[in-house]
Design a protein around this motif. Structure first.
Motif, PDB file in Angstrom:
ATOM      1  N   GLY A   7       1.324  -5.674  32.899  1.00 38.43           N
ATOM      2  CA  GLY A   7       1.678  -4.682  33.547  1.00 38.43           C
ATOM      3  C   GLY A   7       1.722  -5.787  34.969  1.00 38.43           C
ATOM      4  N   ASP A   8       1.465  -6.120  35.180  1.00 40.49           N
ATOM      5  CA  ASP A   8       1.546  -8.006  36.366  1.00 40.49           C
ATOM      6  C   ASP A   8       2.997  -8.653  36.043  1.00 40.49           C
ATOM      7  N   PRO A   9       3.862  -8.188  37.062  1.00 43.35           N
ATOM      8  CA  PRO A   9       4.937  -9.150  36.634  1.00 43.35           C
ATOM      9  C   PRO A   9       5.166 -10.703  37.225  1.00 43.35           C
ATOM     10  N   VAL A  10       3.931 -11.583  37.343  1.00 40.14           N
ATOM     11  CA  VAL A  10       3.412 -12.952  37.554  1.00 40.14           C
ATOM     12  C   VAL A  10       2.659 -13.687  35.992  1.00 40.14           C
ATOM     13  N   ARG A  11       2.250 -12.964  35.247  1.00 42.81           N
ATOM     14  CA  ARG A  11       1.470 -12.583  34.392  1.00 42.81           C
ATOM     15  C   ARG A  11       3.314 -12.562  33.070  1.00 42.81           C
ATOM     16  N   ARG A  12       3.546 -11.321  33.512  1.00 35.41           N
ATOM     17  CA  ARG A  12       4.845 -11.364  32.310  1.00 35.41           C
ATOM     18  C   ARG A  12       6.221 -12.533  32.697  1.00 35.41           C
ATOM     19  N   ARG A  13       6.268 -13.128  33.894  1.00 33.72           N
ATOM     20  CA  ARG A  13       7.082 -14.301  33.663  1.00 33.72           C
ATOM     21  C   ARG A  13       6.762 -15.458  33.689  1.00 33.72           C
ATOM     22  N   LEU A  14       4.997 -15.748  33.416  1.00 34.28           N
ATOM     23  CA  LEU A  14       4.167 -16.540  32.844  1.00 34.28           C
ATOM     24  C   LEU A  14       4.836 -16.624  31.472  1.00 34.28           C
ATOM     25  N   LEU A  15       4.680 -15.317  30.750  1.00 38.46           N
ATOM     26  CA  LEU A  15       4.700 -14.990  29.587  1.00 38.46           C
ATOM     27  C   LEU A  15       6.484 -15.497  29.167  1.00 38.46           C
ATOM     28  N   GLU A  16       6.964 -15.441  29.501  1.00 40.27           N
ATOM     29  CA  GLU A  16       8.338 -15.824  29.943  1.00 40.27           C
ATOM     30  C   GLU A  16       8.880 -17.023  29.362  1.00 40.27           C
ATOM     31  N   LEU A  17       8.020 -17.601  31.139  1.00 38.36           N
ATOM     32  CA  LEU A  17       8.552 -18.961  30.288  1.00 38.36           C
ATOM     33  C   LEU A  17       7.227 -19.458  29.072  1.00 38.36           C
ATOM     34  N   LEU A  18       6.717 -19.058  28.635  1.00 36.23           N
ATOM     35  CA  LEU A  18       5.944 -20.040  28.289  1.00 36.23           C
ATOM     36  C   LEU A  18       6.722 -19.874  26.125  1.00 36.23           C
ATOM     37  N   ALA A  19       7.463 -19.115  26.366  1.00 41.34           N
ATOM     38  CA  ALA A  19       8.260 -18.208  25.115  1.00 41.34           C
ATOM     39  C   ALA A  19       9.379 -19.301  24.922  1.00 41.34           C
ATOM     40  N   ASP A  20       9.346 -19.959  25.806  1.00 42.14           N
ATOM     41  CA  ASP A  20      10.447 -21.033  25.460  1.00 42.14           C
ATOM     42  C   ASP A  20       9.990 -22.308  25.190  1.00 42.14           C
ATOM     43  N   GLY A  21       8.704 -22.673  24.838  1.00 38.83           N
ATOM     44  CA  GLY A  21       8.088 -23.114  24.649  1.00 38.83           C
ATOM     45  C   GLY A  21       6.853 -24.301  24.821  1.00 38.83           C
ATOM     46  N   GLU A  22       6.018 -25.335  24.594  1.00 36.02           N
ATOM     47  CA  GLU A  22       4.848 -25.241  25.656  1.00 36.02           C
ATOM     48  C   GLU A  22       5.358 -26.149  27.139  1.00 36.02           C
ATOM     49  N   THR A  23       4.171 -25.282  28.214  1.00 33.98           N
ATOM     50  CA  THR A  23       4.990 -25.845  29.559  1.00 33.98           C
ATOM     51  C   THR A  23       4.098 -26.181  30.105  1.00 33.98           C
ATOM     52  N   SER A  24       4.262 -26.842  30.776  1.00 36.50           N
ATOM     53  CA  SER A  24       2.490 -27.646  31.978  1.00 36.50           C
ATOM     54  C   SER A  24       1.668 -26.442  32.650  1.00 36.50           C
ATOM     55  N   ALA A  25       0.771 -26.764  33.363  1.00 38.67           N
ATOM     56  CA  ALA A  25       0.306 -25.282  34.518  1.00 38.67           C
ATOM     57  C   ALA A  25       1.111 -26.477  35.209  1.00 38.67           C
ATOM     58  N   GLY A  26       0.926 -27.329  35.384  1.00 37.63           N
ATOM     59  CA  GLY A  26       2.006 -27.458  37.089  1.00 37.63           C
ATOM     60  C   GLY A  26       3.239 -26.839  37.082  1.00 37.63           C
ATOM     61  N   ILE A  30      -1.720 -27.862  29.120  1.00 32.47           N
ATOM     62  CA  ILE A  30      -0.660 -28.499  28.420  1.00 32.47           C
ATOM     63  C   ILE A  30      -0.599 -25.978  28.103  1.00 32.47           C
ATOM     64  N   TYR A  31      -0.126 -25.764  28.137  1.00 31.56           N
ATOM     65  CA  TYR A  31       0.148 -24.221  27.309  1.00 31.56           C
ATOM     66  C   TYR A  31       1.039 -23.468  27.121  1.00 31.56           C
TER      67      TYR A  31
END
Length: 133
Positions: free
Chosen positions: A8-27, A67-68
């Motif tokens: 329900g949180d837009p920031v967390r949804r966006r983070l999940l969208e970014l992670l859907a593209d593959g592993e990504t560093s926290a930075g 790495i997330y």
């Protein structure tokens, strides 16, 4: 915490969208989300912690970096929860798909008369005498 509380949180949804593209560093995640949402780095870290603790993301160290990655099992559980409600929107989505396909088919079957119309308009304009007021 229920999956919908997480999603329900837009920031967390966006983070999940970014992670859907593959592993990504926290930075990298932090840079993008901070820019898009105007939140601080500690706030991004908090959202990443919620995703990690709720099972939506995994993290592994790589030197000094973290790495997330997306953990799809939690998304599959959320999807299974939504199954009980699909009957309400699925027929509408199916009907929309049918109408879109009909529109694409109709456009393919109608000959492109744009060029012929433009040419006949130009010829008509050339043949007509100028009118004086």
């Amino acid at each position: 915490m229920h999956a919908l509380d997480i999603l329900g949180d837009p920031v967390r949804r966006r983070l999940l969208e970014l992670l859907a593209d593959g592993e990504t560093s926290a930075g990298e995640l932090g840079e993008i989300v901070q820019r898009e949402f105007g939140i601080s780095q500690p706030a991004v870290s908090q959202h990443l912690r919620v995703l990690r603790e709720s099972g939506f993301a995994t993290v592994r160290p790589e030197g000094a970096r973290r790495i997330y990655a997306l953990h799809t099992e939690s998304l599959e559980m959320a999807d299974a929860w939504f199954d009980q409600f699909r009957r309400y929107w699925q027929p509408h989505l199916d009907a929309l798909g049918t109408e879109l396909a009909r529109g694409r088919r109709a456009r393919r079957l109608i000959p492109d008369t744009t060029d012929a119309t433009d040419a006949s308009t130009e010829a008509s304009d050339d043949e007509m005498p100028d009118k004086e007021n």
